[in-house]
Design an enzyme around this catalytic site. Structure first.
Site, mmCIF file in Angstrom:
data_model
loop_
_atom_site.group_PDB
_atom_site.id
_atom_site.type_symbol
_atom_site.label_atom_id
_atom_site.label_comp_id
_atom_site.label_asym_id
_atom_site.label_seq_id
_atom_site.Cartn_x
_atom_site.Cartn_y
_atom_site.Cartn_z
ATOM 1 N N GLY A 77 -21.636 23.162 -11.727
ATOM 2 C CA GLY A 77 -20.604 22.239 -11.228
ATOM 3 C C GLY A 77 -20.176 21.294 -12.320
ATOM 4 O O GLY A 77 -20.430 21.546 -13.507
ATOM 5 N N ASN A 78 -19.525 20.238 -11.970
ATOM 6 C CA ASN A 78 -19.194 19.199 -12.952
ATOM 7 C C ASN A 78 -19.152 17.837 -12.260
ATOM 8 O O ASN A 78 -19.347 17.751 -11.050
ATOM 9 C CB ASN A 78 -17.883 19.533 -13.672
ATOM 10 C CG ASN A 78 -16.710 19.625 -12.723
ATOM 11 O OD1 ASN A 78 -16.333 18.650 -12.091
ATOM 12 N ND2 ASN A 78 -16.140 20.829 -12.584
ATOM 13 N N ARG A 79 -18.910 16.806 -13.040
ATOM 14 C CA ARG A 79 -19.072 15.448 -12.511
ATOM 15 C C ARG A 79 -17.832 14.893 -11.804
ATOM 16 O O ARG A 79 -17.789 13.712 -11.487
ATOM 17 C CB ARG A 79 -19.447 14.494 -13.654
ATOM 18 C CG ARG A 79 -20.766 14.822 -14.294
ATOM 19 C CD ARG A 79 -21.082 13.830 -15.397
ATOM 20 N NE ARG A 79 -22.092 14.335 -16.281
ATOM 21 C CZ ARG A 79 -23.391 14.331 -16.014
ATOM 22 N NH1 ARG A 79 -23.817 13.822 -14.882
ATOM 23 N NH2 ARG A 79 -24.245 14.827 -16.883
ATOM 24 N N ALA A 110 -11.110 19.454 -11.317
ATOM 25 C CA ALA A 110 -11.810 19.841 -12.540
ATOM 26 C C ALA A 110 -12.383 21.237 -12.272
ATOM 27 O O ALA A 110 -13.464 21.384 -11.704
ATOM 28 C CB ALA A 110 -12.919 18.851 -12.851
#
Ligand code: CTP
Length: 410
Positions: free
Chosen positions: A215-217, A282
């Site tokens: 995943g990402n932030r 994102a």
């Protein structure tokens, strides 16, 4: 104070809940009618112990309702909730405030509060101990965080005979607060009325096995702020959202997805009919070649993941654009080099690119603030701006509309 006259008749739903102050709602009805508002009174069952139904009906010129049952085949509570300029609850009991904060909908008035996208104001009326109780304080702060406006009570003599804070604000104070709030909302620009806006938001999660993912932030805050601003400005908004822990923008058509592929599928369906695409998500650039359908157990060996590139959703959609569509992309960068941003603008085939420096302290992922460098093809709209994501959302929509206006005159 004389009630101001408004030209256009607007509907105010006046909610009355159980309190000794309920009889003062009759004076409110009179003020609202004198101010040229249509008034629909909705009371809770218990309010009727303190509030004369027939008198309220004569004053308002409408039947007073307490229950959603027996209102006929139309979903009247939804119609009223959506057609009203404001929902005003005066007096608002401690019990009803708790109900609103918990999102309960077990009678007509609480259902209207939940179904309405109109502004909601409430004037508490209760004993001081109830008003200052931690439970009530917590409910008030929840409501405040949703922009539900409290018209604070006054200090004075209470139903118990004691004196303290909890006495409902004066009807003229309540009326003035309501009018100010309605005027503020009607001066809000509705410059996206009739437009369809498609927004992607949040991260994507690419599964590794049943419990792990890449995943990402991204928090989704920027995309959600854009959706809220677009809805307020009159657009029909569809949000394709990756996994986030935010409250969905009220009034948005929400499509929740996990992976980049799912996001692409959802966006592809809605892109064709959209006037504006804002790609704030994102998207994970890589996904796993094969994910395990169950949790992979440790086996004493290193684990090598093979990742393959995800499709570039934005570039693919931009290739299939039809005339009249406006596309804004986002760029999450660790340093902002204008030449790189211009390359990305071209590579993605978008009209505008909003780049944020994610390594800057206090802005970017997860923060309520951001610094955005906006660029377009001829640099006429290029600008850098810092601020709250909420305010930047309106600024970015202004830029999109400027771009559209200029494209039309070219
Ligand atoms: N984007 C997309 N599909 C991807 C990756 C990104 O649609 N697979 C979109 C993002 O939503 C954003 C824009 O492309 O609007 C730019 O994203 P960014 O991550 O900055 O660019 P990348 O294409 O991933 O390029 P790089 O990370 O190599 O700079």
């Amino acid at each position: 104070m004389a009630a101001n006259t408004v030209r256009e008749k607007k509907l105010v739903i006046l909610g009355v809940t159980a309190s000794i102050a309920a009889h003062r709602a009759l004076d409110l009805i009179r003020l609202l009618k004198a101010g040229n508002y249509d008034v629909k009174v909705v009371a809770t069952e218990n309010a009727l112990h303190f509030f004369p139904k027939e008198t309220a009906e004569v004053f308002s010129g409408n039947t007073l309702e307490t229950s959603a049952y027996g209102l006929g085949p139309r979903v009247s509570h939804v119609e009223w909730a959506q057609g009203a300029s404001a929902v005003l609850i005066a007096p608002a009991s401690a019990d009803f405030i708790a109900k609103m904060a918990l999102g309960l909908a077990d009678d007509l008035l609480s259902t209207i509060c939940l179904a309405s996208s109109a502004r909601i104001l409430f004037a508490p009326a209760m004993e001081e101990r109830m008003y200052t109780h931690p439970a009530t304080r917590a409910h008030l702060s929840t409501l405040k965080s949703w922009n539900v406006q409290e018209i604070p009570p006054e200090t004075g003599s209470l139903a118990s005979g004691r004196s303290g804070i909890g006495r409902m604000a004066g009807v003229e104070t309540i009326y003035a607060a309501l009018q100010k709030s309605i005027e503020a909302s009607s001066s809000d620009s509705r410059d996206l009325l009739g437009k369809k806006v498609l927004i992607s938001a949040g991260p994507t999660f690419e599964p590794i096995d049943q419990v792990r993912f890449i995943g990402n932030r991204s928090s989704g805050k920027m995309g959600y702020a854009l959706a809220e601003a677009a809805i307020r400005r009159g657009a029909a908004v569809t949000v394709v959202s990756g996994p986030v822990s935010l409250i969905p923008p009220s009034g948005a058509n929400m499509i929740c997805v996990e992976t980049a592929r799912e996001m692409q599928d959802a966006l592809s369906i809605h892109f064709h009919s959209a006037d504006i695409l804002i790609m704030a998500a994102a998207v994970s650039d890589y996904t796993t070649e094969n994910s395990f359908s169950q949790k992979k157990k440790k086996d004493g060996q290193d684990w090598h993941l093979h990742l393959k590139e995800n499709p570039d959703i934005l570039a693919t959609l931009a290739k299939s654009r039809r005339p009249g569509q406006t596309i804004m992309g986002f760029a999450a960068e660790t340093s902002l080099v204008k030449k790189d941003l211009q390359d990305k603008l071209l590579r993605k085939g978008v009209d505008l690119l909003a780049a944020n420096n994610i390594s800057e302290a206090g802005s970017g992922f997860g923060s309520d603030n951001n610094t955005i460098s906006l660029i377009d093809h001829d640099d006429s709209l290029s600008e850098e701006k810092s601020g709250k994501k909420k305010d930047l959302a309106d600024w970015l929509i202004d830029k999109i509309l400027l771009h559209r206006a200029r494209s039309l005159t070219q």
